[in-house]
Each structure stands twice: as C-alpha cells, then as structure tokens.
Scaffold this motif. Structure first.
Motif, PDB file in Angstrom:
ATOM      1  N   VAL A  42       0.855  -1.178   0.000  1.00 55.96           N
ATOM      2  CA  VAL A  42       0.000   0.000   0.000  1.00 55.96           C
ATOM      3  C   VAL A  42       0.891   1.227   0.000  1.00 55.96           C
ATOM      4  CG1 VAL A  42      -1.811   1.260   1.214  1.00 55.96           C
ATOM      5  CG2 VAL A  42      -1.821  -1.233   1.231  1.00 55.96           C
ATOM      6  N   TRP A  43       0.700   2.074  -1.002  1.00 59.13           N
ATOM      7  CA  TRP A  43       1.420   3.340  -1.083  1.00 59.13           C
ATOM      8  C   TRP A  43       0.476   4.471  -0.692  1.00 59.13           C
ATOM      9  CZ3 TRP A  43       5.331   3.715  -5.761  1.00 59.13           C
ATOM     10  CH2 TRP A  43       6.276   2.690  -5.626  1.00 59.13           C
ATOM     11  N   PHE A  44       1.053   5.618  -0.376  1.00 52.45           N
ATOM     12  CA  PHE A  44       0.247   6.721   0.126  1.00 52.45           C
ATOM     13  C   PHE A  44       0.507   7.987  -0.677  1.00 52.45           C
ATOM     14  CE2 PHE A  44       0.751   3.596   3.415  1.00 52.45           C
ATOM     15  CZ  PHE A  44      -0.511   3.520   3.991  1.00 52.45           C
ATOM     16  N   GLN A  45      -0.586   8.657  -1.070  1.00 50.90           N
ATOM     17  CA  GLN A  45      -0.449   9.924  -1.799  1.00 50.90           C
ATOM     18  C   GLN A  45      -1.031  11.069  -0.975  1.00 50.90           C
ATOM     19  OE1 GLN A  45      -2.607  10.475  -5.550  1.00 50.90           O
ATOM     20  NE2 GLN A  45      -0.963  11.820  -6.267  1.00 50.90           N
ATOM     21  N   PRO A  46      -0.269  12.181  -0.831  1.00 49.77           N
ATOM     22  CA  PRO A  46      -0.727  13.312  -0.018  1.00 49.77           C
ATOM     23  C   PRO A  46      -1.956  14.015  -0.587  1.00 49.77           C
ATOM     24  CG  PRO A  46       1.610  13.527  -0.589  1.00 49.77           C
ATOM     25  CD  PRO A  46       1.071  12.404  -1.399  1.00 49.77           C
ATOM     26  N   GLN A  47      -2.769  14.542   0.320  1.00 51.81           N
ATOM     27  CA  GLN A  47      -3.867  15.445  -0.014  1.00 51.81           C
ATOM     28  C   GLN A  47      -3.598  16.730   0.767  1.00 51.81           C
ATOM     29  OE1 GLN A  47      -7.177  13.038   1.379  1.00 51.81           O
ATOM     30  NE2 GLN A  47      -7.434  12.112  -0.651  1.00 51.81           N
ATOM     31  N   GLY A  57      -4.433  14.864   4.410  1.00 55.89           N
ATOM     32  CA  GLY A  57      -4.808  13.463   4.289  1.00 55.89           C
ATOM     33  C   GLY A  57      -3.873  12.708   3.381  1.00 55.89           C
ATOM     34  N   PHE A  58      -4.097  11.389   3.309  1.00 57.66           N
ATOM     35  CA  PHE A  58      -3.418  10.536   2.338  1.00 57.66           C
ATOM     36  C   PHE A  58      -4.478   9.688   1.667  1.00 57.66           C
ATOM     37  CE2 PHE A  58       0.359  10.609   5.325  1.00 57.66           C
ATOM     38  CZ  PHE A  58       1.250  11.198   4.438  1.00 57.66           C
ATOM     39  N   GLU A  59      -4.226   9.297   0.407  1.00 53.13           N
ATOM     40  CA  GLU A  59      -5.026   8.228  -0.174  1.00 53.13           C
ATOM     41  C   GLU A  59      -4.151   6.991  -0.232  1.00 53.13           C
ATOM     42  OE1 GLU A  59      -6.880   8.805  -4.035  1.00 53.13           O
ATOM     43  OE2 GLU A  59      -7.698   6.761  -4.014  1.00 53.13           O
ATOM     44  N   ALA A  60      -4.695   5.867   0.248  1.00 47.93           N
ATOM     45  CA  ALA A  60      -3.991   4.588   0.196  1.00 47.93           C
ATOM     46  C   ALA A  60      -4.222   3.963  -1.179  1.00 47.93           C
ATOM     47  CB  ALA A  60      -4.522   3.664   1.293  1.00 47.93           C
ATOM     48  N   SER A  98      -3.459  -0.540   5.671  1.00 46.89           N
ATOM     49  CA  SER A  98      -3.543   0.912   5.863  1.00 46.89           C
ATOM     50  C   SER A  98      -3.696   1.234   7.348  1.00 46.89           C
ATOM     51  CB  SER A  98      -4.730   1.491   5.084  1.00 46.89           C
ATOM     52  OG  SER A  98      -4.609   1.198   3.714  1.00 46.89           O
ATOM     53  N   CYS A  99      -4.578   0.494   8.027  1.00 47.32           N
ATOM     54  CA  CYS A  99      -4.791   0.721   9.463  1.00 47.32           C
ATOM     55  C   CYS A  99      -3.514   0.403  10.245  1.00 47.32           C
ATOM     56  CB  CYS A  99      -5.954  -0.120   9.977  1.00 47.32           C
ATOM     57  SG  CYS A  99      -7.544   0.449   9.354  1.00 47.32           S
ATOM     58  N   ALA A 100      -2.837  -0.676   9.859  1.00 46.87           N
ATOM     59  CA  ALA A 100      -1.588  -1.042  10.537  1.00 46.87           C
ATOM     60  C   ALA A 100      -0.557   0.072  10.366  1.00 46.87           C
ATOM     61  CB  ALA A 100      -1.050  -2.361   9.991  1.00 46.87           C
ATOM     62  N   GLN A 101      -0.516   0.678   9.175  1.00 41.28           N
ATOM     63  CA  GLN A 101       0.451   1.762   8.930  1.00 41.28           C
ATOM     64  C   GLN A 101       0.156   2.975   9.812  1.00 41.28           C
ATOM     65  OE1 GLN A 101       3.361   1.734   7.086  1.00 41.28           O
ATOM     66  NE2 GLN A 101       3.564   3.612   8.283  1.00 41.28           N
ATOM     67  N   ILE A 102      -1.131   3.287   9.955  1.00 42.73           N
ATOM     68  CA  ILE A 102      -1.506   4.407  10.829  1.00 42.73           C
ATOM     69  C   ILE A 102      -0.998   4.130  12.242  1.00 42.73           C
ATOM     70  CG2 ILE A 102      -3.457   5.634  11.888  1.00 42.73           C
ATOM     71  CD1 ILE A 102      -5.018   5.099   9.275  1.00 42.73           C
ATOM     72  N   ARG A 103      -1.183   2.898  12.704  1.00 45.01           N
ATOM     73  CA  ARG A 103      -0.714   2.531  14.044  1.00 45.01           C
ATOM     74  C   ARG A 103       0.816   2.648  14.137  1.00 45.01           C
ATOM     75  NH1 ARG A 103       0.509  -2.317  15.630  1.00 45.01           N
ATOM     76  NH2 ARG A 103      -0.752  -3.305  14.017  1.00 45.01           N
ATOM     77  N   HIS A 104       1.534   2.143  13.108  1.00 45.18           N
ATOM     78  CA  HIS A 104       3.008   2.240  13.111  1.00 45.18           C
ATOM     79  C   HIS A 104       3.456   3.693  13.210  1.00 45.18           C
ATOM     80  CE1 HIS A 104       3.235  -1.928  12.414  1.00 45.18           C
ATOM     81  NE2 HIS A 104       3.053  -1.930  11.108  1.00 45.18           N
ATOM     82  N   TRP A 105       2.826   4.564  12.415  1.00 44.51           N
ATOM     83  CA  TRP A 105       3.190   5.984  12.458  1.00 44.51           C
ATOM     84  C   TRP A 105       2.999   6.531  13.860  1.00 44.51           C
ATOM     85  CZ3 TRP A 105       0.445   6.910   7.172  1.00 44.51           C
ATOM     86  CH2 TRP A 105       1.398   7.056   6.147  1.00 44.51           C
ATOM     87  N   PRO A 112      -0.336  11.075  11.872  1.00 46.38           N
ATOM     88  CA  PRO A 112      -0.664  11.120  10.446  1.00 46.38           C
ATOM     89  C   PRO A 112      -2.047  11.740  10.237  1.00 46.38           C
ATOM     90  CG  PRO A 112      -0.997   8.899  11.293  1.00 46.38           C
ATOM     91  CD  PRO A 112      -0.427   9.716  12.420  1.00 46.38           C
ATOM     92  N   PRO A 113      -2.277  12.395   9.095  1.00 47.74           N
ATOM     93  CA  PRO A 113      -3.619  12.882   8.790  1.00 47.74           C
ATOM     94  C   PRO A 113      -4.493  11.692   8.381  1.00 47.74           C
ATOM     95  CG  PRO A 113      -2.216  13.216   6.900  1.00 47.74           C
ATOM     96  CD  PRO A 113      -1.351  12.620   7.969  1.00 47.74           C
ATOM     97  N   ARG A 114      -5.751  11.947   8.151  1.00 45.41           N
ATOM     98  CA  ARG A 114      -6.684  10.880   7.801  1.00 45.41           C
ATOM     99  C   ARG A 114      -6.276  10.143   6.519  1.00 45.41           C
ATOM    100  NH1 ARG A 114     -12.388  12.981   8.618  1.00 45.41           N
ATOM    101  NH2 ARG A 114     -12.296  13.836   6.523  1.00 45.41           N
ATOM    102  N   VAL A 115      -6.433   8.830   6.523  1.00 46.78           N
ATOM    103  CA  VAL A 115      -6.073   8.026   5.358  1.00 46.78           C
ATOM    104  C   VAL A 115      -7.335   7.527   4.650  1.00 46.78           C
ATOM    105  CG1 VAL A 115      -4.939   5.902   4.573  1.00 46.78           C
ATOM    106  CG2 VAL A 115      -3.863   7.301   6.365  1.00 46.78           C
ATOM    107  N   ALA A 116      -7.472   7.900   3.366  1.00 42.51           N
ATOM    108  CA  ALA A 116      -8.633   7.495   2.570  1.00 42.51           C
ATOM    109  C   ALA A 116      -8.351   6.168   1.882  1.00 42.51           C
ATOM    110  CB  ALA A 116      -8.957   8.565   1.536  1.00 42.51           C
ATOM    111  N   ILE A 117      -9.276   5.227   2.037  1.00 38.45           N
ATOM    112  CA  ILE A 117      -9.087   3.879   1.505  1.00 38.45           C
ATOM    113  C   ILE A 117     -10.188   3.580   0.487  1.00 38.45           C
ATOM    114  CG2 ILE A 117      -8.960   1.424   2.143  1.00 38.45           C
ATOM    115  CD1 ILE A 117      -8.215   2.680   5.070  1.00 38.45           C
ATOM    116  N   ASN A 118      -9.785   3.093  -0.705  1.00 36.65           N
ATOM    117  CA  ASN A 118     -10.759   2.774  -1.758  1.00 36.65           C
ATOM    118  C   ASN A 118     -11.481   1.471  -1.449  1.00 36.65           C
ATOM    119  OD1 ASN A 118     -10.193   4.819  -4.043  1.00 36.65           O
ATOM    120  ND2 ASN A 118      -8.148   4.083  -3.467  1.00 36.65           N
ATOM    121  N   VAL A 119     -12.807   1.511  -1.570  1.00 33.41           N
ATOM    122  CA  VAL A 119     -13.595   0.303  -1.364  1.00 33.41           C
ATOM    123  C   VAL A 119     -14.498   0.117  -2.582  1.00 33.41           C
ATOM    124  CG1 VAL A 119     -15.502  -0.636  -0.002  1.00 33.41           C
ATOM    125  CG2 VAL A 119     -13.510   0.314   1.154  1.00 33.41           C
TER     126      VAL A 119
END
Ligand code: C2E
Ligand code: MG
Ligand code: MG
Ligand code: MG
Length: 277
Positions: A42-47, A57-60, A98-105, A112-119
């Motif tokens: 999972v890569w992250f792009q800034p918003q 934010g980030f988009e995952a 994505s959730c694990a990455q938020i926890r690691h950060w 970290p700012p909010r992470v948007a995940i595509n569903v």
C-alpha cells in the motif's frame, strides 16, 4: 478457397483467444497468491489544503509487483479482481495494511492525517462488510476518525439501495466518506442528496483541461457550487501543475491531490511531512 480461408481465420482467432485466456488465468493465479501471502503493498499519496499547503490526508493506493510478471498497474489488476471476486480479500488486505500503517506511524511518534481507503461496490454490498470493517479497526487499534472510505459514483449507482444502506452504516461508525471520480457517473442531484458523503472528489479528467478549457472550467465550477450548496467538501484529483493550482484557488476549491503535491509513495517517504506527537 474462401471457405478454406475463413476456417483458417477462425482457427487463428481461437488460438489467440486461448492464449489470452491462458495469460489471464496465469495472472489471476499470481494475484491469488499475492493476496494470500499479503504480498501487495500500500502506497500513500498526499492530499493538501490549497490555501495553506498543509497536509490534510493521504489516499492509500494498492501496488503489486510479481516475481514473474513484474509490476502490474492497478488499472489492470483491480478490474481483474473485481471480475473474479478477489477484490473482497484484496480490499480487506488494503484496509488492514492501511490501518496497521496508521498505528506504526503513531507508535513512532507521528500524527498522520486521515487516510482514505478505496472500497469497491462489490465489497460494499456484502452483508458482512461493516462487521469486517469493525474487526479490522479493532485488531489494528485504529480509530474510525483516522480513516475515510472512498467509493465511486458509478459503483453505487449500479445497485443503489443496499450500497446506500451500507454507506449510512459506515457514517454511523464515525468514518468519513468520499465520492471518487465524481462527474463521470451521471448521478443526479437528487441521488447526491441521498448519499451521506463528506467529500466529492472531482475526477482528474476535468482537472486536466484547467485553466484553458472552458468546458472543464464550467464543470469544475458547477461541482464546487453544488458542494457549497449541499454542504459537501470538494477535492480536486490529479493536480499536476501551478496553473491548475491557481485556477482552482480562484474558483474557491479548498483541497487537492496530485503529482504537483506528491506522488503515491511508500509510507516512509512521507515521514518528513508528518506532524509529531
Ligand atoms: P483512484 O482511486 O481515482 O486513484 C487515483 C489515481 O490517480 C491513482 O492511480 C493515482 O496514482 C493517480 N494519480 C494521482 N495523482 C495524479 C496526477 O497528478 N496525475 C495523474 N496522471 N495521475 C494521478 P493508481 O494508483 O494507478 O490507481 C488507479 C485506480 O485503481 C484508483 O483510482 C482506484 O480506482 C483503483 N485502486 C487502487 N488501489 C485500490 C484499492 O486498494 N482498492 C480498490 N477497490 N481500488 C483501488
Ligand atoms: Mg480513490
Ligand atoms: Mg479518483
Ligand atoms: Mg479511479
């Protein structure tokens, strides 16, 4: 003679078709392996906020590199997974990572700012979606307000009622919702009013022509006006240059995402931009 030729063509056609099918099956098997081995990244792009430039934010975004096939773009493997149902475990994996990455950060002292995940619609329409989402948040010790869920307009419209019900459930959990690729799905204003969304993401195809293209300008302005009157945030996707930034600011667009502000990248790449606890 003609008949003979026709038969040869038919045979040749069948042979290429078999070859294409074989390739697809190979790719499907490789993807199934990658999912069960959790070998997708999972890569992250800034918003960003367009006034202050602040990271909001980030988009995952899912990435797949296979040992045999190399790097396969999401525009290839996501539709493949949508067709054969693998989008369900794939989507869960992306959510979990994505959730694990938020926890690691957070464990490393960052906020970290909010992470948007595509569903995808196929995930959304499963009766166990909300339960699975709850479980992942719990297991990864991730708060609902730390993530956002992105759904596409066209995905919702395909079979609207069950999808809308799940969207309400997501909001009730305290998770924000955004409508991705907005403007490409022919949704009417009355539909939009019924969707419990926080953010409209203007599709990149309308940002491309800014500032020169009068039609793109008119469409972007209309979406911004709509967002204002419905009380929905608007984010511009695919912003690549300063001229687009200037045009969007002038039109009153508040938030954006695109190569101009940062490409999708590994989580660690973004460390310098994160706030510290
Ligand atoms: P999307 O959700 O609309 O994501 C935005 C896409 O635009 C991403 O492509 C991103 O890399 C690309 N992009 C961002 N800024 C720019 C820019 O300034 N210029 C250009 N030309 N492109 C930009 P990507 O990562 O290839 O993903 C393509 C699509 O695949 C996504 O579109 C999304 O629909 C789907 N996708 C990716 N990851 C997942 C996932 O985990 N689950 C699901 N269901 N779909 C996913
Ligand atoms: Mg998206
Ligand atoms: Mg999009
Ligand atoms: Mg898209």
């Amino acid at each position: 003679q003609a008949k003979q030729l026709g038969r040869n063509n038919a045979q040749r056609y069948c042979a290429t078709q078999t070859e294409t099918t074989r390739q697809r099956v190979k790719l499907e098997n490789a993807l199934r392996h990658a999912i069960s081995n959790e070998a997708l990244d999972v890569w992250f792009q800034p918003q960003v906020d367009l006034q202050s430039g602040e990271l909001i934010g980030f988009e995952a975004l899912c990435r797949w590199t296979d040992p045999d096939h190399g790097t396969i773009p999401p525009d290839v493997f996501i539709p493949l997974a949508e067709n054969n149902g693998m989008i369900v475990p794939l989507g869960e994996l992306v959510l979990r990572k994505s959730c694990a990455q938020i926890r690691h950060w957070r464990e490393a002292g960052f906020i970290p700012p909010r992470v948007a995940i595509n569903v995808s619609g196929r995930q959304l329409r499963r009766l166990d979606f909300l339960g699975a989402l709850c479980t992942i948040l719990e297991q990864e010790q991730c708060r609902p307000e730390w993530i956002e869920i992105e759904v596409t307009e066209s995905d919702i419209l395909k079979d609207a009622e069950p999808a809308i019900a799940t969207l309400h459930g997501i909001r009730e959990m305290g998770i924000a919702l955004s409508l991705d690729d907005f403007g490409t799905g022919f949704s009417s204003l009355s539909y939009l009013k019924r969707l419990p969304i926080n953010t409209l993401k203007i599709d990149r195809s309308f940002i491309d022509g800014l500032p020169g293209d009068a039609n793109d300008r008119a469409i972007v302005q209309a979406i911004l006006a709509m967002g204002r009157s419905l009380g929905i945030q608007v984010l511009a996707e695919g912003v690549e240059n300063p001229a687009q930034v200037a045009a969007l600011r002038l039109m009153g667009c508040c938030t954006a995402q695109g190569y101009h502000f940062g490409r999708p990248a590994l989580a660690d790449t973004h460390r310098d931009r994160l706030a510290c606890a």
